[in-house]
Design a protein around this motif. Sequence first.
Motif, PDB file in Angstrom:
ATOM      1  N   UNK A  16      29.522  10.144  10.499  1.00 46.66           N
ATOM      2  CA  UNK A  16      29.336  10.394  11.899  1.00 46.66           C
ATOM      3  C   UNK A  16      30.252   9.243  12.412  1.00 46.66           C
ATOM      4  N   UNK A  17      30.213   7.781  12.014  1.00 50.54           N
ATOM      5  CA  UNK A  17      31.004   6.975  12.492  1.00 50.54           C
ATOM      6  C   UNK A  17      32.471   7.164  12.392  1.00 50.54           C
ATOM      7  N   UNK A  18      32.894   7.678  11.363  1.00 46.77           N
ATOM      8  CA  UNK A  18      34.527   8.226  11.280  1.00 46.77           C
ATOM      9  C   UNK A  18      34.600   9.326  12.301  1.00 46.77           C
ATOM     10  N   UNK A  19      33.901  10.227  12.550  1.00 44.05           N
ATOM     11  CA  UNK A  19      34.171  11.095  13.699  1.00 44.05           C
ATOM     12  C   UNK A  19      34.082  10.342  15.034  1.00 44.05           C
ATOM     13  N   UNK A  20      33.323   9.771  14.932  1.00 47.42           N
ATOM     14  CA  UNK A  20      33.272   9.003  16.446  1.00 47.42           C
ATOM     15  C   UNK A  20      34.508   8.074  16.941  1.00 47.42           C
ATOM     16  N   UNK A  21      34.768   7.429  15.717  1.00 49.11           N
ATOM     17  CA  UNK A  21      36.045   6.514  15.546  1.00 49.11           C
ATOM     18  C   UNK A  21      37.400   7.438  15.903  1.00 49.11           C
ATOM     19  N   UNK A  24      37.552   8.596  19.475  1.00 48.42           N
ATOM     20  CA  UNK A  24      37.955   7.406  20.463  1.00 48.42           C
ATOM     21  C   UNK A  24      39.403   7.035  20.316  1.00 48.42           C
ATOM     22  N   UNK A  25      39.940   7.358  19.447  1.00 48.42           N
ATOM     23  CA  UNK A  25      41.304   6.982  18.872  1.00 48.42           C
ATOM     24  C   UNK A  25      41.941   8.052  19.572  1.00 48.42           C
ATOM     25  N   UNK A  26      41.808   9.378  19.495  1.00 50.70           N
ATOM     26  CA  UNK A  26      42.483  10.404  20.073  1.00 50.70           C
ATOM     27  C   UNK A  26      42.542  10.341  21.489  1.00 50.70           C
ATOM     28  N   UNK A  27      41.430   9.813  22.274  1.00 50.82           N
ATOM     29  CA  UNK A  27      41.412   9.604  23.642  1.00 50.82           C
ATOM     30  C   UNK A  27      42.237   8.555  24.039  1.00 50.82           C
ATOM     31  N   UNK A  28      41.949   7.410  23.274  1.00 47.49           N
ATOM     32  CA  UNK A  28      42.821   6.170  23.622  1.00 47.49           C
ATOM     33  C   UNK A  28      44.400   6.692  23.399  1.00 47.49           C
ATOM     34  N   UNK A  29      44.930   7.524  22.447  1.00 45.13           N
ATOM     35  CA  UNK A  29      46.222   7.734  22.249  1.00 45.13           C
ATOM     36  C   UNK A  29      46.428   8.627  23.544  1.00 45.13           C
TER      37      UNK A  29
END
Length: 58
Positions: A16-21, A24-29
């Motif tokens: 779940x943490x990996x999916x959330x991260x 978040x990384x995709x949105x940031x990029x």
Amino acid sequence: MTKQNGPKQTAKTPSARDARLKAALKANMARRKAQARARAEDVAQDTGNDPQGSEKDS
């Protein structure tokens, strides 16, 4: 008195943490790419449409 944390709970948490991260990384990029495109567009407009550029001597 002791809590029993089963391996199933700890196994779900990292995924779940990996999916959330990952989200978040995709949105940031995506946000950074949009900012870079906007900056490049501003630079292109500034260099092409300079009203006080080469016509000062006229």
